[in-house]
Scaffold this motif. Structure first.
Motif, PDB file in Angstrom:
ATOM      1  N   UNK A   5      90.592 -17.531  31.857  1.00 26.08           N
ATOM      2  CA  UNK A   5      90.097 -18.286  33.013  1.00 26.08           C
ATOM      3  C   UNK A   5      90.983 -17.960  34.209  1.00 26.08           C
ATOM      4  N   UNK A   6      90.399 -18.007  35.397  1.00 24.05           N
ATOM      5  CA  UNK A   6      91.160 -17.642  36.599  1.00 24.05           C
ATOM      6  C   UNK A   6      91.973 -18.808  37.141  1.00 24.05           C
ATOM      7  N   UNK A   7      91.425 -20.017  37.055  1.00 25.15           N
ATOM      8  CA  UNK A   7      92.118 -21.196  37.582  1.00 25.15           C
ATOM      9  C   UNK A   7      92.355 -22.171  36.426  1.00 25.15           C
ATOM     10  N   UNK A   8      93.554 -22.105  35.837  1.00 25.77           N
ATOM     11  CA  UNK A   8      93.858 -22.908  34.659  1.00 25.77           C
ATOM     12  C   UNK A   8      93.860 -24.394  34.994  1.00 25.77           C
ATOM     13  N   UNK A   9      94.398 -24.763  36.152  1.00 25.97           N
ATOM     14  CA  UNK A   9      94.485 -26.181  36.524  1.00 25.97           C
ATOM     15  C   UNK A   9      93.102 -26.812  36.596  1.00 25.97           C
ATOM     16  N   UNK A  10      92.159 -26.103  37.194  1.00 24.19           N
ATOM     17  CA  UNK A  10      90.790 -26.617  37.290  1.00 24.19           C
ATOM     18  C   UNK A  10      90.147 -26.683  35.907  1.00 24.19           C
ATOM     19  N   UNK A  11      90.372 -25.655  35.079  1.00 17.80           N
ATOM     20  CA  UNK A  11      89.795 -25.676  33.736  1.00 17.80           C
ATOM     21  C   UNK A  11      90.335 -26.853  32.930  1.00 17.80           C
ATOM     22  N   UNK A  12      91.649 -27.104  32.999  1.00 16.89           N
ATOM     23  CA  UNK A  12      92.236 -28.230  32.260  1.00 16.89           C
ATOM     24  C   UNK A  12      91.604 -29.554  32.704  1.00 16.89           C
TER      25      UNK A  12
END
Length: 424
Positions: A5-12
Motif C-alpha cells: 500500500x502507498x499510504x500506510x497511515x490511511x490504510x490502518x
C-alpha cells in the motif's frame, strides 16, 4: 494475500474502521516506534472462531488447553486480578466494569502490516482488501465533556500515600505502585473515535484497541510487560516519569534531571531486581541479565525511564507458563511483590481488573508479546461505565503532592480526549 500500500497511515485507519464493525477485534499498533523485538508494525485480529473467558482459579490452565487447541494466532488479555491465582491473594474491592480476568480468541481474519506490506489471512482476502480500501474516512467526532469523578480526593490521596509510607518505615515494603480510579457513570461514548483521538494525541509503541461483546479497551501504553522471541524472554519495566517541554533546551534538561534523579533511579532499580527474580522462575540458570539499565525513552507526552531485562527460557517451560511465572508485572506491583499487592488491595478503592494487566498475542511459532495496560480507558457499554486508573511508585522519599501531580501528568492525554478541563 500479500500486497503493498502507498499510504500506510490511511490504510490502518480504514482497516480499523472496517474491523470495528465486528463483535470481536484486537488492534495492536507500534506507531512506528523503532523496536528490535517487534514482529510487525500493526496487527489486527478480527472475529472469534474460538474464544476463552475465564476468571482467577484455573485460568492459566484453561489458557494452556485453549492454546493447545488453537496453535495459530490468538490474541487477548490478562487481568491484574489473576494475581489471586499466581499467589495466595484476594480481591476485595468493588468491580465496577465486570470484565473477565482473562479473555482470548482465535481470529477468523488476521491483518498484519510491516512497512508498506500488508498481509491478510482469512476467507475472501481479496474482497476484504477491496472493502477496506473502498471505505470513506469519516472525521472523528468531538467527544462531549465527560463528568469524571475520582475515587480519592486530592487530600485523601495525599493522606493515603502518607499511610503507605509508614509501612515503608516499618519495613513491610520498599516500594509499591498505588493506583487510583477516575470514572463516569451513565456515559455514552464512541470508543473508536476516542481511541483514534487518543492514539493521535499520544502515539505509543503498545497502543491497543480491543473490543468484545460491547466491552472496550482503549490503550496508549508505552510499556512492554513480557515478550518471547525464540528462546529469549524480554521484559522492559518502566519506572521514572518526567514531563515534556516545548522548549528544546528545557526538554533536554528534564531528561538529564530524570536520568540523575535519586528517587527515580531507586524506583527503577528496585523493580529491575524484582523482574530479574521473576524471570529466574522460567530461565536457564545464569542467563538472567540486564541488557539496558536506566534507558530513557521519549514519547509525545512524557519522558520515561525504561530498563530491559532478558533471559533464556528453560526447555521445560511453555509460553503460557512463562507469562504466569512473571505475572503480574513488577512495575505495577512493588517490592516485596506479595506484600505490596496485599497492601494495595487494602488501600485502593476499586478492583484494577484489566488495568495493570496485559494485552497481546501468541503467534504460530509460539512467540508472544504483551504490553502493560496503563494510560488506558476501559468501557462497558451495557453498564455505560467508563473508567481509567492511574498510579505512581511510592517510596520512602516520595512526595505525596508530587505523586498526585505525576498521576495527572500520566493521564494528560486521556483527560484531553475526554474533554476534561477542570483541575482534578
Amino acid at each position: 494475500m500479500i500486497t503493498e500500500v502507498t499510504d500506510v497511515a490511511i490504510f490502518k485507519q480504514k482497516a480499523l474502521a472496517w474491523a470495528a464493525k465486528f463483535d470481536t477485534l484486537c488492534y495492536l499498533d507500534s506507531n512506528s516506534f523503532n523496536d528490535p523485538y517487534s514482529k510487525f508494525d500493526t496487527l489486527i485480529t478480527i472475529g472469534a472462531k474460538a474464544e476463552l473467558k475465564a476468571n482467577a482459579g484455573d485460568a492459566f490452565d484453561q489458557l494452556s488447553a485453549f492454546r493447545n487447541n488453537n496453535p495459530g494466532w490468538i490474541t487477548g488479555f490478562f487481568g491484574y486480578d489473576l494475581k489471586n491465582e499466581t499467589e495466595n491473594l484476594r480481591s476485595n474491592n468493588t468491580d465496577y466494569l465486570d470484565f473477565p480476568d482473562l479473555y482470548f480468541f482465535a481470529p477468523e481474519i488476521l491483518i498484519s502490516i510491516k512497512g508498506n506490506t500488508v498481509e491478510i489471512t482469512g476467507d475472501k482476502d481479496d474482497e476484504i482488501f477491496k472493502s477496506i480500501t473502498g471505505l470513506e474516512i469519516v472525521p472523528d467526532k468531538q467527544q462531549p465533556a465527560i463528568n469524571l469523578q475520582p475515587r480519592f480526593s486530592r487530600q485523601e490521596y495525599v493522606e493515603t500515600v502518607e499511610q503507605i509510607q509508614q509501612h515503608i518505615v516499618r519495613g513491610d515494603i520498599y516500594v509499591t505502585n498505588f493506583c487510583q480510579e477516575f470514572y463516569a457513570d451513565d456515559t455514552e461514548i464512541e470508543p473508536l473515535s476516542i481511541f483514534q483521538n487518543l492514539n493521535s494525541l499520544s502515539p505509543t509503541p503498545f497502543s491497543t484497541f480491543f473490543k468484545w461483546n460491547g466491552n472496550y479497551i482503549m490503550c496508549a501504553s508505552p510499556e512492554r510487560f513480557l515478550a518471547k522471541r525464540g528462546s529469549k524472554l524480554i521484559s522492559q519495566p518502566i519506572k521514572g516519569t518526567a514531563r515534556r517541554d516545548a522548549d528544546e533546551a528545557v526538554d533536554q534538561s528534564l531528561i538529564d534531571e530524570l536520568r540523575n534523579h535519586p528517587k527515580e533511579l531507586q524506583e527503577n532499580v528496585m523493580i529491575v531486581d524484582l523482574v530479574r527474580n521473576d524471570l529466574t522462575h522460567s530461565a536457564k540458570p545464569g542467563t538472567v541479565k540486564t541488557e539496558d539499565l536506566y534507558g530513557i525513552q521519549t514519547f509525545k507526552q512524557v519522558h520515561q525511564m525504561v530498563s530491559t531485562v532478558v533471559c533464556e527460557i528453560r526447555d521445560d517451560v511453555t509460553a503460557v507458563e512463562a507469562v504466569k511465572n512473571t505475572f503480574p508485572m513488577g512495575s505495577m506491583t512493588g517490592a516485596p511483590k506479595i506484600s505490596a499487592m496485599q497492601l494495595m488491595e487494602q488501600y485502593e478503592r476499586s478492583k484494577r481488573g484489566v488495568y495493570s494487566g496485559a494485552v497481546g498475542y501468541f503467534s504460530p511459532d509460539n512467540d508472544f508479546d504483551f504490553n502493560v495496560v496503563i494510560r488506558t480507558l476501559l468501557y462497558n457499554s451495557t453498564k455505560k461505565y467508563l473508567s481509567f486508573h492511574v498510579g505512581s511508585a511510592i517510596t520512602y522519599h516520595a512526595n505525596p503532592e508530587s505523586e498526585y501531580e505525576e498521576c495527572l501528568l500520566k493521564a494528560k492525554a486521556i483527560l484531553e480526549v475526554l474533554g476534561v478541563t477542570e483541575r482534578l
